[in-house]
Scaffold this motif. Structure first.
Motif, mmCIF file in Angstrom:
data_model
loop_
_atom_site.group_PDB
_atom_site.id
_atom_site.type_symbol
_atom_site.label_atom_id
_atom_site.label_comp_id
_atom_site.label_asym_id
_atom_site.label_seq_id
_atom_site.Cartn_x
_atom_site.Cartn_y
_atom_site.Cartn_z
ATOM 1 N N GLU A 128 5.659 -53.591 18.474
ATOM 2 C CA GLU A 128 4.456 -54.149 17.874
ATOM 3 C C GLU A 128 3.244 -53.595 18.615
ATOM 4 O O GLU A 128 3.075 -53.840 19.813
ATOM 5 N N GLN A 129 2.449 -52.859 17.902
ATOM 6 C CA GLN A 129 1.269 -52.250 18.482
ATOM 7 C C GLN A 129 0.009 -52.912 17.941
ATOM 8 O O GLN A 129 -0.055 -53.288 16.774
ATOM 9 N N PHE A 130 -0.976 -53.024 18.802
ATOM 10 C CA PHE A 130 -2.263 -53.628 18.451
ATOM 11 C C PHE A 130 -3.295 -52.509 18.405
ATOM 12 O O PHE A 130 -3.437 -51.754 19.369
ATOM 13 N N PHE A 131 -4.000 -52.443 17.298
ATOM 14 C CA PHE A 131 -4.893 -51.323 17.051
ATOM 15 C C PHE A 131 -6.355 -51.664 17.254
ATOM 16 O O PHE A 131 -6.787 -52.798 17.006
ATOM 17 N N GLY A 132 -7.105 -50.666 17.677
ATOM 18 C CA GLY A 132 -8.555 -50.759 17.671
ATOM 19 C C GLY A 132 -9.085 -50.519 16.262
ATOM 20 O O GLY A 132 -8.319 -50.203 15.353
ATOM 21 N N PRO A 133 -10.393 -50.633 16.081
ATOM 22 C CA PRO A 133 -10.994 -50.512 14.753
ATOM 23 C C PRO A 133 -11.113 -49.089 14.247
ATOM 24 O O PRO A 133 -11.429 -48.870 13.086
ATOM 25 N N GLY A 134 -10.834 -48.127 15.112
ATOM 26 C CA GLY A 134 -10.918 -46.729 14.695
ATOM 27 C C GLY A 134 -12.272 -46.107 14.997
ATOM 28 O O GLY A 134 -13.293 -46.796 15.072
ATOM 29 N N THR A 135 -12.257 -44.805 15.170
ATOM 30 C CA THR A 135 -13.479 -44.014 15.339
ATOM 31 C C THR A 135 -13.455 -42.918 14.296
ATOM 32 O O THR A 135 -12.529 -42.106 14.263
ATOM 33 N N ARG A 136 -14.449 -42.933 13.417
ATOM 34 C CA ARG A 136 -14.511 -41.889 12.390
ATOM 35 C C ARG A 136 -15.293 -40.718 12.943
ATOM 36 O O ARG A 136 -16.485 -40.818 13.191
ATOM 37 N N LEU A 137 -14.605 -39.623 13.155
ATOM 38 C CA LEU A 137 -15.214 -38.403 13.690
ATOM 39 C C LEU A 137 -15.480 -37.432 12.546
ATOM 40 O O LEU A 137 -14.572 -37.107 11.780
ATOM 41 N N THR A 138 -16.711 -36.999 12.452
ATOM 42 C CA THR A 138 -17.092 -35.992 11.446
ATOM 43 C C THR A 138 -17.649 -34.784 12.173
ATOM 44 O O THR A 138 -18.626 -34.904 12.920
ATOM 45 N N VAL A 139 -17.025 -33.642 11.960
ATOM 46 C CA VAL A 139 -17.475 -32.406 12.589
ATOM 47 C C VAL A 139 -18.140 -31.547 11.515
ATOM 48 O O VAL A 139 -17.518 -31.238 10.487
ATOM 49 N N LEU A 140 -19.389 -31.204 11.749
ATOM 50 C CA LEU A 140 -20.158 -30.444 10.745
ATOM 51 C C LEU A 140 -20.197 -28.952 11.075
ATOM 52 O O LEU A 140 -20.084 -28.580 12.241
ATOM 53 N N TYR A 183 14.306 -49.971 13.635
ATOM 54 C CA TYR A 183 13.371 -51.090 13.512
ATOM 55 C C TYR A 183 12.289 -50.676 12.546
ATOM 56 O O TYR A 183 11.846 -49.521 12.571
ATOM 57 N N PHE A 184 11.881 -51.628 11.703
ATOM 58 C CA PHE A 184 10.882 -51.316 10.682
ATOM 59 C C PHE A 184 9.775 -52.358 10.720
ATOM 60 O O PHE A 184 10.034 -53.537 10.951
ATOM 61 N N LEU A 185 8.566 -51.893 10.502
ATOM 62 C CA LEU A 185 7.421 -52.799 10.585
ATOM 63 C C LEU A 185 6.510 -52.578 9.388
ATOM 64 O O LEU A 185 6.423 -51.474 8.853
ATOM 65 N N TRP A 186 5.816 -53.637 9.016
ATOM 66 C CA TRP A 186 4.751 -53.553 8.022
ATOM 67 C C TRP A 186 3.440 -53.924 8.708
ATOM 68 O O TRP A 186 3.365 -54.906 9.448
ATOM 69 N N TYR A 187 2.424 -53.110 8.436
ATOM 70 C CA TYR A 187 1.095 -53.353 8.943
ATOM 71 C C TYR A 187 0.149 -53.467 7.761
ATOM 72 O O TYR A 187 0.336 -52.841 6.716
ATOM 73 N N LYS A 188 -0.888 -54.231 7.968
ATOM 74 C CA LYS A 188 -1.912 -54.445 6.943
ATOM 75 C C LYS A 188 -3.220 -53.905 7.487
ATOM 76 O O LYS A 188 -3.529 -54.090 8.666
ATOM 77 N N LYS A 189 -3.983 -53.240 6.636
ATOM 78 C CA LYS A 189 -5.242 -52.662 7.102
ATOM 79 C C LYS A 189 -6.365 -52.931 6.117
ATOM 80 O O LYS A 189 -6.273 -52.578 4.939
ATOM 81 N N TYR A 190 -7.439 -53.544 6.656
ATOM 82 C CA TYR A 190 -8.659 -53.718 5.880
ATOM 83 C C TYR A 190 -9.571 -52.520 6.149
ATOM 84 O O TYR A 190 -9.477 -51.880 7.197
ATOM 85 N N PRO A 191 -10.505 -52.225 5.220
ATOM 86 C CA PRO A 191 -11.442 -51.118 5.438
ATOM 87 C C PRO A 191 -12.207 -51.275 6.748
ATOM 88 O O PRO A 191 -12.591 -52.376 7.117
ATOM 89 N N ALA A 192 -12.399 -50.180 7.431
ATOM 90 C CA ALA A 192 -13.178 -50.116 8.676
ATOM 91 C C ALA A 192 -12.555 -50.947 9.805
ATOM 92 O O ALA A 192 -13.236 -51.293 10.773
ATOM 93 N N GLU A 193 -11.274 -51.270 9.672
ATOM 94 C CA GLU A 193 -10.573 -51.949 10.749
ATOM 95 C C GLU A 193 -9.273 -51.213 11.046
ATOM 96 O O GLU A 193 -8.794 -50.411 10.244
ATOM 97 N N GLY A 194 -8.713 -51.491 12.215
ATOM 98 C CA GLY A 194 -7.414 -50.909 12.525
ATOM 99 C C GLY A 194 -6.302 -51.697 11.862
ATOM 100 O O GLY A 194 -6.496 -52.840 11.444
#
Lengths: 113, 111
Positions: A101-113, B32-43
């Motif tokens: 079970e991994q806990f994620f951050g909100p992400g970083t959107r990188l755009t290279v121009l 092992y199998f997992l389901w994750y849910k993702k909202y826009p602009a979130e992890g």
């Protein structure tokens, strides 16, 4: 008191520049990860650190260098940015390398121009 | 080659009905199998998981079914609610404890 935080959330830069993305987790986890979400929306593991030690290093250009000053931080430094580096980068953490079970951050959107 | 496939990019379901999201995999060594849910602009956030020694795991409105012989798993959401609208990722754990991800299915719950 976000569990896994990343900065910045958005990053727009020119080709050839060097940039860093920072990640911090306050969950007391031992393992941290960097993922890249490509244009086809697949999440692909880039790196994994367990207690500051590198345990997974997928086929990633050596322009990408992770740095883990302590087990709560895993920063990603990218040299000589290319157009193909444009993506969303997610940091994640887990209790240990064997915990799925991994806990994620909100992400970083990188755009290279 | 994709080891974890979610063949439906999107799915639209009426509120209150059942949502069924599917996932296929190719590697029989996944344990092992997992389901994750993702909202826009979130992890992604962890939703539910299942070990390969089980064929069903239930948590409230969410149930995951695993058919090892078919290398197929599905996530059932009953009843579907507006807040369930999100992208759902299926992930499988390999022998190195690495997660292999599908491309996600966007679930839209219609009022």
């Amino acid at each position: 008191d976000t569990a896994v935080s990343q900065t910045p959330k958005y990053l727009v830069t020119q080709m050839g520049n060097d940039k860093s993305i920072k990640c911090e987790q306050n969950l007391g986890h031992d393992t941290m990860y960097w993922y890249k979400q490509d244009s086809k929306k697949f999440l692909k593991i880039m790196f994994s650190y367990n207690n500051k030690e590198l345990i997974i290093n997928e086929t990633v250009p050596n322009r990408f260098s992770p740095k883990s000053p302590d087990k709560a931080h895993l920063n990603l430094h990218i040299n000589s940015l290319e157009l193909g580096d444009s993506a969303v980068y997610f940091c994640a953490s887990s209790q240990g390398a064997n915990y799925n079970e991994q806990f994620f951050g909100p992400g970083t959107r990188l755009t290279v121009l | 080659d994709q080891q974890v496939k979610q063949n439906s990019p999107s799915l639209s379901v009426q509120e209150g009905r059942i949502s069924i999201l599917n996932c296929d995999y190719t590697n029989s060594m996944f344990d092992y199998f997992l389901w994750y849910k993702k909202y826009p602009a979130e992890g992604p956030t962890f939703l539910i998981s299942i070990s390969s020694i089980k064929d069903k795991n239930e948590d409230g409105r969410f149930t995951v079914f695993l058919n090892k012989s078919a290398k197929h798993l599905s996530l059932h959401i009953v009843p579907s609610q507006p807040g369930d609208s999100a992208v759902y990722f299926c992930a499988a754990q390999d022998s190195n404890y690495q997660l292999i991800w599908g491309a996600g299915t966007k679930l839209i719950i219609k009022p």
